[in-house]
Design an enzyme around this catalytic site. Sequence first.
Site, PDB file in Angstrom:
ATOM      1  N   GLU A  17      24.460  14.276 -58.041  1.00  0.00           N
ATOM      2  CA  GLU A  17      25.468  14.274 -56.977  1.00  0.00           C
ATOM      3  C   GLU A  17      26.703  15.037 -57.449  1.00  0.00           C
ATOM      4  OE1 GLU A  17      27.810  10.443 -56.487  1.00  0.00           O
ATOM      5  OE2 GLU A  17      25.895   9.633 -57.206  1.00  0.00           O
ATOM      6  N   CYS A  32      23.445   8.073 -56.330  1.00  0.00           N
ATOM      7  CA  CYS A  32      22.838   7.751 -57.624  1.00  0.00           C
ATOM      8  C   CYS A  32      21.337   7.496 -57.539  1.00  0.00           C
ATOM      9  CB  CYS A  32      23.516   6.521 -58.222  1.00  0.00           C
ATOM     10  SG  CYS A  32      25.293   6.691 -58.475  1.00  0.00           S
ATOM     11  N   HIS A  89      20.252  -0.017 -62.136  1.00  0.00           N
ATOM     12  CA  HIS A  89      21.224   1.081 -62.114  1.00  0.00           C
ATOM     13  C   HIS A  89      22.558   0.511 -62.580  1.00  0.00           C
ATOM     14  CE1 HIS A  89      23.897   4.181 -60.772  1.00  0.00           C
ATOM     15  NE2 HIS A  89      24.384   3.451 -59.785  1.00  0.00           N
TER      16      HIS A  89
END
Length: 386
Positions: free
Chosen positions: A79, A111, A233
Amino acid sequence: MKIGIDKMAFATTDQYIDLRELATRRGVDPNKYTIGIGQDRQAVVPPTQDIVTLGATAAAKLLTPALAKRISTIMVATESGIDNSKASAIYVKHLLGLNDFVRTVELKEACYSGTAAIQFARGLVAFNPQETVLVIATDIARYGLNTPGEVTQGAGAVAMLISAHPHVLAIEPTTVAYSKDIMDFWRPLYATEAIVNGKYSTNVYIDFFLQAFTRYQQLTGQTLADFAGLVFHLPFTKMGKKALEGLLGDRTDAVAQRMRQQLHASQVYCRQVGNLYTGSLYLALMSLLQNGQVKAGDRLGLFSYGSGAEGEFYSGIVQEGFTTALNDIAADLKTRHQVSIDQYERFFNGRLGMKSADRQFDLSHDRRPFVLAGQQNHQRIYRRQK
């Protein structure tokens, strides 16, 4: 046929700041950063490094001449794109010296896109098991100096080879994706720093995890006890803890204790580097494999999340020989050196960003294998150093 992650490597910059020092400069209690957010150090990015150089550095650790010949596709998930048209994967391919009969694409969804790349790569390998797909999750997380999100910045790249008969993780068939149009985090085309609603984003993250994991259980009949650990994550390490505790609640049984211990092992490297955006989940996976209690045959659950928002939960079985299919991250991190907050701020403001002027960077202090030399005629100039 097993398909999954065959090899993994991580790369970051060779400089960092201590977040206790940053907290002191910002007039904040250091415990807010180290305990409340769960971060200790943060990678510092000099102007001579970007997502292309970081991604190429990580990928170069994986490749042998024989493996390079088998790569059919490079997917770069990011990103932090450097061009609205040209894929950063093309630059990476050139720096790595791969042949021209290689497909190169770039993927974006905050993400999450590193996971999307892995799932797409699985399909390509299933179609032709002789091929190997190079997936690179590379990002530079920026929120601005002296902003609430500054402590959750970071940089790095995780490169992975996706192939048949993998040596790290054989990915299981069932996967659950979950998406909604939510404005918890975004970066307009005209902005170099992200816009984020931190508390809202955390709540969305937790909800997406619970939704995806519950659906996964419904589809597979598996329970938490069937997993050796869960990998999250980790834009900051406290985020994973919040999600896990949202699932465990007040549980203190042996399974719950195992999940908490494995989470701690998965956080080790992320605490030292910061937010990798697309690579954070996979740095956490490497951290668990190198610091946790994991053996071949164990099932791991992985939760991927990208603001905006999309989540996915999937699982994989750890393979024999996984310990030799990862680069030594702990050793690499020991070679870094600390820089002052003043130096960090100069680097932060000295990046190319969205500026159009020609620039030439001093490369004498950057001995990384790949560097960004500057910009000329609106073109980034990359070099491979000896």
